[in-house]
Write a protein that holds these residues in place. Sequence first.
Motif, mmCIF file in Angstrom:
data_model
loop_
_atom_site.group_PDB
_atom_site.id
_atom_site.type_symbol
_atom_site.label_atom_id
_atom_site.label_comp_id
_atom_site.label_asym_id
_atom_site.label_seq_id
_atom_site.Cartn_x
_atom_site.Cartn_y
_atom_site.Cartn_z
ATOM 1 N N ASP A 123 0.812 -1.221 0.000
ATOM 2 C CA ASP A 123 0.000 0.000 0.000
ATOM 3 C C ASP A 123 0.842 1.267 0.000
ATOM 4 O OD1 ASP A 123 -2.454 1.381 -0.094
ATOM 5 O OD2 ASP A 123 -2.355 1.789 2.047
ATOM 6 N N SER A 354 -0.938 6.396 -1.283
ATOM 7 C CA SER A 354 -1.524 5.119 -0.927
ATOM 8 C C SER A 354 -2.273 4.577 -2.140
ATOM 9 C CB SER A 354 -2.491 5.305 0.244
ATOM 10 O OG SER A 354 -3.384 4.221 0.356
ATOM 11 N N ALA A 361 -8.202 -0.213 -3.265
ATOM 12 C CA ALA A 361 -8.026 -0.829 -1.951
ATOM 13 C C ALA A 361 -9.221 -0.485 -1.071
ATOM 14 C CB ALA A 361 -6.727 -0.355 -1.295
ATOM 15 N N HIS A 403 -6.810 -4.106 5.612
ATOM 16 C CA HIS A 403 -6.566 -3.652 4.245
ATOM 17 C C HIS A 403 -6.611 -4.792 3.231
ATOM 18 C CE1 HIS A 403 -4.657 -0.852 1.316
ATOM 19 N NE2 HIS A 403 -4.063 -1.943 0.880
ATOM 20 N N GLU A 405 -6.252 -5.096 -1.055
ATOM 21 C CA GLU A 405 -5.958 -4.342 -2.270
ATOM 22 C C GLU A 405 -5.955 -5.284 -3.475
ATOM 23 O OE1 GLU A 405 -1.093 -4.172 -2.409
ATOM 24 O OE2 GLU A 405 -2.117 -2.717 -1.120
#
Length: 413
Positions: A123, A354, A361, A403, A405
Amino acid sequence: MAPRLVPEVTMGRSVVAIVLLLACAASGCRASTTLEPEAGPTSSSADVPLGTPSASSGARETEPRQAPPTVSPPGPLTGDLLPADLLVHSPEPLEEDLVAAVAEVPGVVHVEPIALAQVAIQDRVVNVAAVDAAAYRRFTTPGSAGLQEAWDRVAGGEVAVVPALGRRLRDEEGYLRLGNDRDAARVHVGALTAQVPQVDAVVNTAWGTELGMRPGNALLISVDRLVAPQRVRPAITRLVGRDVSVQVLGPDLDVSAVQTAVLTGGSVAQAVGSFSYRVGTAGRIVPQQEWVAGHIRTEAVPILGAVTCHAVMLPQLRAALAEVAASGLSQEIDPDQYAGCYHPRFIAGSTQLSLHAFGIAVDLNVPGNQRGTVGEMDPRVVAIFERWGFAWGGRWSWTDPMHFEMDRLVEVR
């Protein structure tokens, strides 16, 4: 056996050598003593070539290895060092006649074309340059420019990374995966050494081709030492156009300049597209509206309701959440603890983008899944998201279990 570090420090190399010799004389240490610079921001000037990967290291092979692309060694450092005063960065290669015109601007003494792109690593969007090591090294610090082994390693197919970032992001085998795509290339970290401002890592030009970087889409510019870079910038901007980034280089990001984000490193990066942006307030960025209008969508998905993400990710996110619901796991994702998808911003406390700035994400169940913790994410939910083309931050060296992604394209039928 773990790779050994070759001792090297940018400042006072002879002084360091004397101190080590005196310490050895006093303690009886052997000539194989190594020096590892202190971790953290204060070590950003340290220059350390790293040991090559060893088949006898005992580390488990996670995937087949291919010989890295190489170029001819750069040879000894020649020519004077040059200040890195300005950086021109365009999404597309700069034409030769335009580069020649920039070189003729009064006050400009040298220009050096490089390829510059961003890769996503955990990220964190990292600036990677593909360079001719012999020419580029002249723009770095004296300690870095003179570190012959580092540039030989770059030519030999390894990557040189600024120290703090390299220590944080390399894996247990000493590699960086250049891109968040599952099929992105892994490159061995050959040196931890200072780079020019706004460049985090460098590879050779053959790697640049392998990664799909756009050759010559950026220019490093040195100006006369009696001329302020700010006085030269307007003339360069008139030549390259206002939509091309022309920034004054320094320890901090030039917030007055247009910036360029060009993701590379795999199929996801190609699908996301590139955009220009300006630095806003409170860590936010302001992307060009054409890119936002063409790529960012607000649509309804199961469990979460309306979300705003990159259009390329929405079908996979919808499919993953639909499977979560069909598996009777809806209660494992709390829509009230969803922290969003598209957020045009830097990572907190940095000037690095990011992946949320690209809209690929999502952060789920935030309170119980903070960075650096094991988190509380149900492994069945994780498995579903991974099947639908998402990487989970809970598997990173510095975990981020909230998180998810996008790390590969999955066809949704």
